[in-house]
Design an enzyme around this catalytic site. Structure first.
Site, PDB file in Angstrom:
ATOM      1  CE1 TYR A  31      34.071  80.672  55.012  1.00  0.00           C
ATOM      2  CE2 TYR A  31      35.018  81.913  56.835  1.00  0.00           C
ATOM      3  CZ  TYR A  31      34.122  80.969  56.364  1.00  0.00           C
ATOM      4  OH  TYR A  31      33.287  80.323  57.248  1.00  0.00           O
ATOM      5  CE  LYS A  64      31.412  80.412  60.095  1.00  0.00           C
ATOM      6  NZ  LYS A  64      30.144  79.880  60.653  1.00  0.00           N
TER       7      LYS A  64
HETATM    8  P1  NAP Z   1      24.444  74.121  55.172  1.00  0.00           P
HETATM    9  O1  NAP Z   1      24.007  72.715  55.165  1.00  0.00           O
HETATM   10  O2  NAP Z   1      24.134  74.961  53.970  1.00  0.00           O
HETATM   11  O3  NAP Z   1      23.905  74.832  56.493  1.00  0.00           O
HETATM   12  C1  NAP Z   1      23.854  76.235  56.652  1.00  0.00           C
HETATM   13  C2  NAP Z   1      22.538  76.550  57.300  1.00  0.00           C
HETATM   14  O4  NAP Z   1      22.424  77.955  57.652  1.00  0.00           O
HETATM   15  C3  NAP Z   1      21.362  76.251  56.365  1.00  0.00           C
HETATM   16  O5  NAP Z   1      20.419  75.452  57.030  1.00  0.00           O
HETATM   17  C4  NAP Z   1      20.833  77.641  56.079  1.00  0.00           C
HETATM   18  O6  NAP Z   1      19.503  77.728  55.669  1.00  0.00           O
HETATM   19  C5  NAP Z   1      21.070  78.298  57.423  1.00  0.00           C
HETATM   20  N1  NAP Z   1      20.783  79.725  57.362  1.00  0.00           N
HETATM   21  C6  NAP Z   1      21.293  80.658  56.530  1.00  0.00           C
HETATM   22  N2  NAP Z   1      20.682  81.840  56.754  1.00  0.00           N
HETATM   23  C7  NAP Z   1      19.784  81.646  57.745  1.00  0.00           C
HETATM   24  C8  NAP Z   1      18.860  82.468  58.433  1.00  0.00           C
HETATM   25  N3  NAP Z   1      18.716  83.774  58.160  1.00  0.00           N
HETATM   26  N4  NAP Z   1      18.103  81.931  59.419  1.00  0.00           N
HETATM   27  C9  NAP Z   1      18.209  80.623  59.730  1.00  0.00           C
HETATM   28  N5  NAP Z   1      19.062  79.775  59.116  1.00  0.00           N
HETATM   29  C10 NAP Z   1      19.835  80.291  58.133  1.00  0.00           C
HETATM   30  O7  NAP Z   1      26.038  74.214  55.340  1.00  0.00           O
HETATM   31  P2  NAP Z   1      27.071  73.684  56.443  1.00  0.00           P
HETATM   32  O8  NAP Z   1      28.368  73.700  55.760  1.00  0.00           O
HETATM   33  O9  NAP Z   1      26.585  72.457  57.099  1.00  0.00           O
HETATM   34  O10 NAP Z   1      27.087  74.902  57.478  1.00  0.00           O
HETATM   35  C11 NAP Z   1      26.807  74.767  58.872  1.00  0.00           C
HETATM   36  C12 NAP Z   1      27.783  75.621  59.665  1.00  0.00           C
HETATM   37  O11 NAP Z   1      29.078  75.047  59.554  1.00  0.00           O
HETATM   38  C13 NAP Z   1      27.902  77.069  59.182  1.00  0.00           C
HETATM   39  O12 NAP Z   1      28.039  77.931  60.297  1.00  0.00           O
HETATM   40  C14 NAP Z   1      29.214  77.030  58.402  1.00  0.00           C
HETATM   41  O13 NAP Z   1      29.832  78.294  58.317  1.00  0.00           O
HETATM   42  C15 NAP Z   1      29.999  76.072  59.276  1.00  0.00           C
HETATM   43  N6  NAP Z   1      31.192  75.494  58.643  1.00  0.00           N
HETATM   44  C16 NAP Z   1      31.105  74.860  57.445  1.00  0.00           C
HETATM   45  C17 NAP Z   1      32.254  74.343  56.861  1.00  0.00           C
HETATM   46  C18 NAP Z   1      32.193  73.662  55.514  1.00  0.00           C
HETATM   47  O14 NAP Z   1      33.242  73.530  54.866  1.00  0.00           O
HETATM   48  N7  NAP Z   1      31.047  73.193  55.060  1.00  0.00           N
HETATM   49  C19 NAP Z   1      33.483  74.450  57.518  1.00  0.00           C
HETATM   50  C20 NAP Z   1      33.537  75.088  58.752  1.00  0.00           C
HETATM   51  C21 NAP Z   1      32.388  75.612  59.304  1.00  0.00           C
HETATM   52  P3  NAP Z   1      19.268  78.214  54.122  1.00  0.00           P
HETATM   53  O15 NAP Z   1      19.825  77.124  53.262  1.00  0.00           O
HETATM   54  O16 NAP Z   1      17.796  78.405  54.015  1.00  0.00           O
HETATM   55  O17 NAP Z   1      19.990  79.510  53.910  1.00  0.00           O
END
Ligand code: NAP
Length: 256
Positions: free
Chosen positions: A156, A163
């Site tokens: 990570y 984070k």
């Molecule tokens: P996701 O569907 O891939 O969402 C991540 C988003 O961040 C995507 O829409 C991505 O767009 C966007 N992003 C990245 N770089 C960017 C930029 N420069 N400007 C604007 N948007 C940008 O994945 P997710 O898991 O749902 O993630 C959402 C949040 O939840 C994140 O903060 C992640 O760290 C957090 N989270 C996830 C998990 C897990 O296990 N999935 C657990 C805890 C927390 P692009 O695809 O174009 O890059």
């Protein structure tokens, strides 16, 4: 009961139907909120637009959060279209591939800056803009984090550091915006299979490990995160701010 009837919410971070932000969007929509969406690039627009239009959203805008001009444009449009804002959902994170596969020790200055810019600073920039539209409206700001901020999760790496900065920002923003009645909170979600998660080496192992060791003995899903999000952005959590709420089946409490 429509808990969010009349509320206006902007959602950053829908990439596709598996995104945590999409589950949150659906639950806010079901409770009567009007939603606006942003997408990070043209490729994503093709995915985000049909989803957003499917739930009746009219405002769908480009926003790469590393570009101040695009952030300005989003909030100028929201001001022109809505004149006010009640809810901001920030579900954005990014780190370079090599920074998630090499040892943390190898993180470059550029990789560090990129991860913290996209994943942490963006919350500060978006909150500043959002706050100016939330005057007198008891606004709510919500971000997504992961316990790699608190404990070492192999691979990570710089995202864990980003984070940690994000969670500290939640507290500082809550302090700055509290006098205006604006609340700022985070959900620390357990691992969920999404596009962003697919970029973390060993993610399958994380899923397996947490389902075996979490007190609830299972992983969480995006709908469970969305229900907690609904609580945090609604009046149900009217006295809750600066909080990091774990929605991880209790995994974070375990020592051994
Ligand atoms: P996701 O569907 O891939 O969402 C991540 C988003 O961040 C995507 O829409 C991505 O767009 C966007 N992003 C990245 N770089 C960017 C930029 N420069 N400007 C604007 N948007 C940008 O994945 P997710 O898991 O749902 O993630 C959402 C949040 O939840 C994140 O903060 C992640 O760290 C957090 N989270 C996830 C998990 C897990 O296990 N999935 C657990 C805890 C927390 P692009 O695809 O174009 O890059």
């Amino acid at each position: 009961m429509e808990m969010l009837k009349g509320k206006k919410a902007v959602i950053f971070g829908v990439a596709n139907e598996r995104s945590i932000a999409w589950a949150i969007s659906r639950s806010l929509h079901e409770e009567g909120a009007e939603l606006a969406f942003t997408y990070a690039g043209e490729v994503l627009e093709k995915r985000v637009r049909p989803l957003a239009e499917g739930i009746g959203s009219r405002i769908i805008l480009p926003c790469d959060v590393t570009k101040d001009g695009q952030i300005d444009e989003v909030f100028a449009t929201l001001k022109a279209e809505w004149g006010a804002l009640d809810i901001l959902v920030h579900a954005i994170a990014f780190a370079a591939k090599e920074d998630l596969s090499n040892p943390y020790l190898q993180t470059s200055r550029q990789g560090f800056q990129l991860a913290l810019d996209v994943s942490s600073y963006s919350l500060v920039a978006l909150s500043r803009h959002a706050a100016s539209l939330m005057e007198g409206r008891k606004g709510a700001i919500l971000t997504l984090t992961y316990m790699g901020s608190e404990k070492v999760i192999p691979h990570y790496n710089v995202m864990g550091v980003a984070k940690a900065a994000l969670e500290a920002s939640v507290r500082y923003l809550a302090h700055d915006l509290g006098p205006k009645g604006i609340r700022v909170n985070a959900i620390s979600a357990g691992p969920i299979k999404t596009l962003a998660a697919a970029g973390i080496p060993g993610f399958k192992e994380m899923l397996h490990y947490s389902s075996e060791r979490a007190p609830l003995r299972r992983n969480v899903d995006a709908e469970e995160v969305a229900r907690a999000a609904l609580y945090l952005v609604s009046d149900m959590a009217s006295a809750v701010t600066g909080e990091v709420l774990h929605v991880d089946g209790g995994y974070n409490i375990m020592g051994m």
